[in-house]
Design a protein around this motif. Structure first.
Motif, short mmCIF file in Angstrom:
data_model
loop_
_atom_site.label_atom_id
_atom_site.label_comp_id
_atom_site.label_asym_id
_atom_site.label_seq_id
_atom_site.Cartn_x
_atom_site.Cartn_y
_atom_site.Cartn_z
N GLN A 273 0.84 -1.17 0.00
CA GLN A 273 0.00 0.00 0.00
C GLN A 273 0.89 1.23 0.00
O GLN A 273 2.05 1.17 0.39
N TYR A 285 -4.28 9.77 2.73
CA TYR A 285 -4.87 8.71 1.91
C TYR A 285 -3.91 7.52 1.81
O TYR A 285 -2.71 7.69 1.61
N GLU A 287 -3.67 3.91 -0.38
CA GLU A 287 -4.21 3.20 -1.54
C GLU A 287 -3.52 1.86 -1.69
O GLU A 287 -2.29 1.76 -1.63
N ASP A 294 -4.57 2.08 -9.70
CA ASP A 294 -4.16 2.38 -8.33
C ASP A 294 -2.85 3.16 -8.33
O ASP A 294 -2.68 4.13 -7.58
N THR A 297 -3.41 6.73 -9.49
CA THR A 297 -4.18 7.51 -8.52
C THR A 297 -3.29 8.05 -7.42
O THR A 297 -3.32 9.24 -7.08
N ILE A 298 -2.46 7.18 -6.81
CA ILE A 298 -1.63 7.61 -5.69
C ILE A 298 -0.51 8.54 -6.17
O ILE A 298 -0.14 9.49 -5.49
#
Length: 391
Positions: A273, A285, A287, A294, A297-298
């Motif tokens: 993660q 956050y 992720e 994914d 996004t991060i």
């Protein structure tokens, strides 16, 4: 420069008319001089009211590619019957992640009740978040002699994503982060509701959801069911975007190293993660990195708000966010070699620090030239910008 030229031409015009009226004695020149003066005054007064009811919208793409051309648009609408003879302004572009800045001037004219769109484009060799702002612009009279300041209050941004990095970071996972690793089996405390690692007395900071109610009733004291570590909670990758001094090459490398580490875990099929702090919302956050979506996004969140902090805060926000799960291993990527909060993070699990340094005295070192594939391990003679240390 244009306004000065107009002023000189008008001055010459008035001088010529005045000389012609004096030396020829013809009244026509005097009338032309008077009418010219009245016209200038009238347009100056009109220019004071023009541009007061202009609305603007600034549009940028959500994301762009490094070294690729991105396109933006400035939409202008005149809600007044009065025209804008000449409008001038300058878009201020700044990459909050790397610190690079530039100005993009523009000009336009617009009839009453008219609309116009100004297209512009940009290109950046650095990754990060480019903010475009327009606070004020000026509306000029017909002759361009005087300008009136008008408020705009526009802002927009686009995130420039780094080139895909697929470097070999297997040395970060040489001890294993998989299901068969004894260090990350159910024999360690964690946050898996399906498995119990231990039962103990309540401690300050424990979640009430972990209370073992049956034992609490029998023993007449608060008992906690401590959970084991699932595979998804074995590794947390934390990236700190803060830099004491804005250095584009260091910031660029920071983004590339973060992307390369995430890619390395995905390619090896290792569950992990990643966590970043969003300054705009004040939320931390986390992720799970399983798919390309994914990963993007991060990385987007990291670059989007990465340059807004005034001090290192990633570890602090993670530790101080209520209800955050614990991990057996942490990989901390930072452009700043040391941080006091590392001591607190090491009480949670084992910490591997990937930091920018100038020497190769401890740990494993890599050199990294931004935007290139020239990255080597265990090199002693490295420059401050490209030397990264893993410890």
């Amino acid at each position: 420069r244009g306004r000065m030229k107009n002023r000189i031409l008008l001055l010459i015009w008035f001088i010529l008319l005045a000389l012609a009226a004096v030396f020829t004695g013809v009244w026509v020149y005097a009338v032309l001089l008077l009418l010219s003066a009245l016209a200038v005054v009238a347009f100056l007064l009109l220019g004071f009211f023009c541009g007061k009811k202009i609305t603007m919208k600034l549009k940028l793409p959500k994301a762009a590619e490094q070294d690729g051309i991105w396109k933006g648009k400035l939409q202008i609408a005149n809600e007044s019957v009065l025209p804008v003879f000449l409008g001038k302004g300058s878009l201020h572009l700044e990459n909050h992640f790397t610190g690079e800045k530039m100005e993009l001037p523009f000009s336009f004219s617009l009839k009453g009740r008219g609309k116009k769109a100004i297209d512009f484009q940009g290109k950046s060799q650095w990754c990060g978040c480019i903010y475009a702002t327009l606070h004020t612009w000026r509306s000029y009279d017909f002759f361009g002699l005087a300008g009136q300041k008008r408020k705009a209050g526009l802002s927009a941004c686009t995130v420039v994503m780094p080139c895909e990095q697929k470097e070999d970071f297997r040395f970060l996972t040489k001890e294993g982060f998989d299901m068969e690793s004894f260090r990350y089996s159910g024999a360690r405390p964690g946050d898996d509701p399906g498995e119990t690692f231990d039962i103990r007395e309540y401690q300050e900071g424990d979640s009430i959801r972990q209370i073992h109610w049956k034992l609490t009733g029998k023993l007449d004291k608060m008992m906690i069911r401590q959970r084991s570590f699932p595979v998804d909670d074995t590794v947390l990758i934390l990236a700190e975007p803060y830099l004491k001094e804005k250095a584009p090459a260091v910031a660029q490398t920071l983004g590339e190293v973060f992307a390369a580490v995430l890619n390395s875990f995905m390619e090896q099929g290792i569950s992990c993660q990643a966590g970043v702090f969003d300054h705009s919302t004040g939320h931390f956050y986390i992720e799970k990195i399983r798919t390309r979506e994914d990963y993007e996004t991060i990385l987007y969140l990291f670059l989007r708000h990465g340059g807004e902090g005034e001090k290192p805060c990633t570890i602090t926000e993670y530790l101080h966010t209520p209800g955050q799960q614990r991990f057996a291993n942490y990989i901390y990527i930072t452009g700043t070699p040391e941080e006091e909060d590392l001591r607190s993070l090491r009480t949670r699990g084992e910490v591997t620090v990937v930091s920018c340094g100038t020497t190769a005295d401890k740990g494993e070192t890599i050199t990294w030239k931004y935007g290139s594939q020239d990255k080597k391990k265990n090199i002693e003679d490295t420059c401050p910008v490209s030397c990264w240390k893993v410890s």
